[in-house]
Scaffold this active site. Structure first.
Site, PDB file in Angstrom:
ATOM      1  N   SER A 234      44.233  36.907  34.153  1.00 14.46           N
ATOM      2  CA  SER A 234      43.624  38.008  34.903  1.00 14.46           C
ATOM      3  C   SER A 234      42.111  37.886  34.910  1.00 14.46           C
ATOM      4  O   SER A 234      41.513  37.446  33.926  1.00 14.46           O
ATOM      5  CB  SER A 234      44.028  39.341  34.244  1.00 14.46           C
ATOM      6  N   HIS A 236      40.456  40.731  35.558  1.00 14.41           N
ATOM      7  CA  HIS A 236      40.207  42.173  35.491  1.00 14.41           C
ATOM      8  C   HIS A 236      40.116  42.787  36.890  1.00 14.41           C
ATOM      9  O   HIS A 236      39.296  43.664  37.159  1.00 14.41           O
ATOM     10  CB  HIS A 236      38.937  42.478  34.692  1.00 14.41           C
ATOM     11  N   ARG A 239      36.712  42.977  38.782  1.00 10.94           N
ATOM     12  CA  ARG A 239      35.806  44.096  38.547  1.00 10.94           C
ATOM     13  C   ARG A 239      34.729  43.834  37.495  1.00 10.94           C
ATOM     14  O   ARG A 239      33.957  44.741  37.183  1.00 10.94           O
ATOM     15  CB  ARG A 239      36.623  45.333  38.152  1.00 10.94           C
ATOM     16  N   ARG A 271      50.709  42.778  45.955  1.00 15.83           N
ATOM     17  CA  ARG A 271      50.907  43.860  46.913  1.00 15.83           C
ATOM     18  C   ARG A 271      52.356  44.009  47.366  1.00 15.83           C
ATOM     19  O   ARG A 271      52.672  44.889  48.166  1.00 15.83           O
ATOM     20  CB  ARG A 271      50.015  43.636  48.146  1.00 15.83           C
ATOM     21  N   ARG A 291      46.628  48.524  41.354  1.00 21.56           N
ATOM     22  CA  ARG A 291      46.284  49.429  42.451  1.00 21.56           C
ATOM     23  C   ARG A 291      47.500  50.048  43.125  1.00 21.56           C
ATOM     24  O   ARG A 291      47.460  51.228  43.472  1.00 21.56           O
ATOM     25  CB  ARG A 291      45.377  48.708  43.452  1.00 21.56           C
TER      26      ARG A 291
END
Length: 339
Positions: A234, A236, A239, A271, A291
Site C-alpha cells: 500500500s 496509503h 495520501r 473499485r 473509499r
C-alpha cells in the site's frame, strides 16, 4: 437500497469533502489532504487506479467453474470473501463530520462482520479514533483488526495490549503513515521504524502482526525476517508521498519473493470485484477497500457497508466464472492477458 441510491445519499452527506464521482479516480480531488484526495499532484492516488485499469483479463468459458468458492482463511478465521475493510479515520476533517468517529467505525466493523468478513480500525491524533475502533471490535467479540500509527514503541505496545484485551484477530502498524500531515497538525508526530524497533514490538505482542505500507521487495523480505505475519502492499491511498507507483505495479515482484512466507494484502484503487480478482492474480492473498466503504457508511450506515462488500463479492464471483477460477487458490497469473 440500490447502488445509485447509496451513492446519492453519500454524496449529500459528504458534500464539500467528497464529490462521489461517477468513477473514483482521484483526479477531481488532487491535493485535497486533509480531505479525500491524494497528496500533492494526486499522482500516487491516480497511479493506483490506473495501474489496475491497465491490467486485462483472459475471458474463458469452457470449464467447470460454475459456482466459485470465494471464501478464504486469515489468521485461522474463515471469511466469506477475500475482501476486508481498510482502516479509516478522520470523519470530521476528511469527510465533513456528518457521522461521528465512533458511529462510523461501528458501522464498518459491524457491517463487515454481517457480510462475513472483517473490518480494520485505525488510529490518529485524537484518542477517540483508536478508542472507538477498539470498542467496536470488542462489541463484535473480537471480529476486527486494529492498525496503529507508527508512534513511539511504548505507545504502540500500549495500544496493542488494548487490542489483545478486546480480543482482536490481529494488530499492526500502518508504517506508511510515517509522514502524515494530519498527525503532525494534531501534535502527535509519527515516523519510520528500524528493524530493531519493529522486532521489539512484534516479540512483545501476542497477536499476529501486520505491517501496512510495504511498497518494495526489500522491505517485504524484512517483514518476513522480523516475524510479521502479514504485509499490506500500500502507498496509503496516495495520501502521503507524491509520485509513487501504483500498488499493482509493485505487487508482482513482492509476491514473487515472499508469497507463501507471509500473508499478502493489497490496498489501493479497488473499485470493483474485478479489481479484487486482478490483485489476487498479481499475488495478493486478500484485498482491502477504503473509499468504497466510506461511500457505503455515509450512504447507508452499517447496511451500506454490508451492501458494498457484498456487491464486491458478487462481482468477484462473476469475474471468476468468466475467467475459469473455481476457488481463490486457483486464481493466478494465467487469467491475466499478456501481449
Amino acid at each position: 437500497m440500490n447502488f445509485e441510491e447509496l451513492k446519492s445519499a453519500a454524496k449529500e452527506n459528504l458534500k464539500g469533502f467528497c464529490r462521489v464521482c461517477s468513477f473514483c479516480d482521484g483526479k477531481a480531488c488532487r491535493g485535497e489532504v486533509p480531505g479525500m484526495g491524494g497528496v500533492g499532484t494526486g499522482s500516487s492516488f491516480i497511479a493506483n487506479v490506473e495501474a489496475l485499469s491497465e491490467i486485462k483479463l483472459n475471458l474463458r468459458t469452457i470449464h467447470d467453474a460454475k459456482e466459485p468458492d470465494i471464501s478464504i482463511e486469515i489468521f485461522g478465521e474463515k471469511l466469506s470473501m477475500p475482501v476486508l475493510a481498510a482502516p479509516i479515520t478522520g470523519t470530521n476533517y476528511n469527510m465533513g463530520g456528518k457521522i461521528s468517529e465512533e458511529n462510523f467505525i461501528k458501522m464498518v466493523i459491524s457491517g463487515s462482520k454481517e457480510a462475513g468478513t472483517l473490518g480494520m480500525c485505525g488510529d490518529g491524533g485524537n484518542p477517540v479514533f483508536y478508542e472507538s475502533g477498539i470498542k467496536a471490535i470488542k462489541e463484535e467479540n473480537g471480529d476486527g483488526i486494529a492498525i496503529i500509527k507508527p508512534r513511539e514503541n511504548t505507545e504502540i505496545l500500549e495500544r496493542a495490549k488494548r487490542a489483545e484485551e478486546a480480543g482482536a484477530l490481529a494488530v499492526g502498524i500502518d508504517i506508511d503513515g510515517a509522514g502524515l500531515i494530519t498527525m503532525a497538525l494534531m501534535g502527535q508526530p509519527v515516523g519510520p521504524k528500524t528493524k530493531e524497533e519493529l522486532k521489539q514490538i512484534i516479540t512483545k505482542t501476542k497477536l499476529p502482526f501486520i505491517l501496512k505500507g510495504i511498497m518494495t521487495v526489500d522491505e517485504a523480505e524484512m517483514a518476513v525476517e522480523i516475524g510479521a505475519k502479514a504485509i499490506v502492499v500500500s502507498n496509503h491511498g496516495g495520501r502521503i508521498l507524491d509520485h509513487t507507483p501504483g500498488v499493482a505495479e509493485v505487487l508482482p515482484a513482492i509476491a514473487q519473493k515472499v508469497k507463501g512466507k507471509i500473508t499478502i494484502f493489497a490496498d489501493g484503487g479497488v473499485r470493483s470485484g474485478v479489481d479484487v480478482l486482478k490483485y489476487l492474480a498479481l499475488g495478493a492473498d486478500a484485498v482491502l477497500i477504503g473509499r468504497p466503504v466510506i461511500i457505503g457508511a455515509f450512504g447507508g450506515g452499517k447496511e451500506g457497508v454490508k451492501f458494498i462488500l457484498e456487491k464486491f463479492a458478487k462481482e468477484l464471483k462473476q469475474a471468476m466464472i468468466l475467467t475459469g477460477c473455481k476457488d481463490i487458490k486457483s486464481v493466478d497469473e494465467k487469467i491475466l492477458y499478456k501481449k
